[in-house]
Every structure is written in structure tokens, then in C-alpha cells.
Write an enzyme that holds these catalytic residues in place. Structure first.
Site, short mmCIF file in Angstrom:
data_model
loop_
_atom_site.label_atom_id
_atom_site.label_comp_id
_atom_site.label_asym_id
_atom_site.label_seq_id
_atom_site.Cartn_x
_atom_site.Cartn_y
_atom_site.Cartn_z
N THR A 5 -4.36 6.30 1.40
CA THR A 5 -4.67 7.72 1.61
C THR A 5 -5.42 8.31 0.42
O THR A 5 -5.19 9.44 0.01
CB THR A 5 -3.39 8.55 1.93
OG1 THR A 5 -2.49 7.78 2.72
CG2 THR A 5 -3.75 9.80 2.73
N ARG A 42 0.90 10.41 -0.06
CA ARG A 42 1.26 11.49 0.86
C ARG A 42 2.47 12.28 0.38
O ARG A 42 2.87 13.24 1.03
CB ARG A 42 1.56 10.93 2.26
CG ARG A 42 0.39 10.22 2.90
CD ARG A 42 0.75 9.71 4.28
NE ARG A 42 -0.25 8.78 4.80
CZ ARG A 42 -0.14 8.12 5.93
NH1 ARG A 42 0.94 8.28 6.67
NH2 ARG A 42 -1.09 7.30 6.33
N LYS A 99 -11.07 -1.16 6.67
CA LYS A 99 -9.89 -0.82 7.45
C LYS A 99 -10.37 -0.16 8.75
O LYS A 99 -11.14 0.81 8.69
CB LYS A 99 -9.02 0.14 6.62
CG LYS A 99 -7.94 0.87 7.37
CD LYS A 99 -7.11 1.66 6.35
CE LYS A 99 -6.58 2.94 6.91
NZ LYS A 99 -5.67 3.61 5.96
N GLU A 104 0.85 -1.20 0.00
CA GLU A 104 0.00 0.00 0.00
C GLU A 104 0.89 1.25 0.00
O GLU A 104 1.52 1.57 1.01
CB GLU A 104 -0.91 0.02 1.23
CG GLU A 104 -1.77 1.28 1.33
CD GLU A 104 -2.45 1.46 2.67
OE1 GLU A 104 -2.75 2.61 3.02
OE2 GLU A 104 -2.67 0.45 3.38
#
Length: 203
Positions: free
Chosen positions: A67, A44, A127, A40
Site C-alpha cells: 500500500t 494501512r 501485481k 508484505e
């Protein structure tokens, strides 16, 4: 692959922040070699999308984007070759876009309302984030009780020290963790060792 397949491939999904594109391939190689092929890459940093492209070239790597917070990010991640999408939360527009694009989607939840919103969209895999700040394992056990059809990937404060405890809870298929993929220059031998330790968490 479905999101269930992805979550059951390995006990830990590395949560990766790539600051320097040159780190991407060595990091992916080491994690895959250590038995953690689900990667993953969080959106960012400015090089995140290029890192997804680079890591996708590593044999055995199954690379997705984390994200992801809106439809624009989702489209960019898919264009970069992401094979799954992880979000810190769940909105109806993002959920519908992921379903429309037929891409495995792991949205973040922290309460019963989040889960119910996901179920309304036909989603059952979530999640749990931020796992420790949201109450830890006792909170997830309480949340999971009314939702027996749901499965979870706790992320946020999960470490080598507490991951096994999370994984021992049946509705938890895997955990997300950054400890297996330290930021900065890549020591491939060290990362491979961390990955092997993580794989051993599910005995």
C-alpha cells in the site's frame, strides 16, 4: 534480491495488516515457520512501520511494505527496513523513486496502459490488482498475451480456493493473499498451518 527472486521464493506472499504491534513478531514467526518468508506489511495502520521493523528482527523473514502510494511512503518504508515495495498502482514519480533507491518494486496494474507505463520505466514484474474485481484469470490471460516478458502476482480476492488456478498460469510467479495472515490476536499454530497449506499450492 531482485523482485523476481522475491516473487519466486514462495507461492504466496502474505498481505498483512497489523493493528497491534504485539502481533507483529508472532505473526512473522508463524509465517516463516510455515514456509512463507516474504511478508508484505501494508501501510494501512498507524503501527505499520514499527511492525516492519519488528518483523525484520525475525530470523528468515524478508519484510517489505505494501500500500505504498507515493514517494513519501516509499522513503518511510525504506527507512523502516523494507526490503521490497508493493503498490496498488503505478505512477511515474513512484516508479522512478523506487528505481532510484534500487529497491525491488512490485507496482499494481489492471490494464494494458498500466503495463506499458511500467515497461517504459524498465519494469517487467507486476501485481495484478484487484485481481478478481478486474476480471479474474480470464482478464489476466488476455492482458498477459501481448506482454510475454512480464510476470505477475495476482492480489485481491485470491484465496486458498482459487490460488492454485492462478498459479497454474505460467506468467504468474506467486499470488498475494490475506487469508494466511488473519487480523487480530495471533494463533501461531493456526497461522503456521495456513502457511504450510499455502506452500503446498505449488506442487
Amino acid at each position: 534480491m531482485t523482485i523476481a527472486d522475491i516473487m519466486q521464493t514462495a507461492p504466496v506472499i502474505p498481505v498483512i495488516v497489523v493493528d497491534d504491534l504485539e502481533h507483529a513478531k508472532p505473526l512473522a514467526r508463524a509465517l516463516v515457520a510455515g514456509g512463507l518468508p516474504i511478508l508484505e506489511v501494508t501501510l494501512r495502520t498507524p503501527v505499520a512501520l514499527d511492525a516492519i521493523r519488528a518483523m525484520s528482527e525475525v530470523e528468515g523473514a524478508i519484510v517489505g511494505a505494501g500500500t505504498v502510494t507515493n514517494e513519501r511512503d516509499l522513503a518511510s518504508a525504506v527507512d523502516a527496513g523494507s526490503r521490497f515495495i508493493v503498490s496498488p498502482g503505478l505512477t511515474k514519480p513512484l516508479g522512478k523513486a523506487a528505481i532510484r533507491d534500487d529497491i525491488p518494486f512490485l507496482p499494481g496494474i489492471a490494464n494494458a496502459g498500466d503495463i506499458m507505463r511500467g515497461l517504459d520505466l524498465g519494469l517487467t514484474h507486476f501485481k495484478f490488482f484487484p485481481a478478481m474485481a478486474a476480471g479474474g484469470l480470464p482478464a489476466l490471460k488476455a492482458l498477459a498475451a501481448p506482454f510475454g516478458q512480464c510476470r505477475f502476482c495476482p492480489t485481491g480476492g485470491v484465496s486458498l480456493d482459487n490460488a492454485a488456478e492462478w498459479l497454474a498460469f505460467d506468467p504468474v510467479l506467486c499470488v498475494g493473499g490475506s487469508w494466511v495472515a488473519p487480523r487480530g490476536a495471533v494463533d501461531e499454530a493456526k497461522v503456521e498451518r495456513l502457511a504450510r497449506e499455502a506452500c503446498a499450492l505449488r506442487g
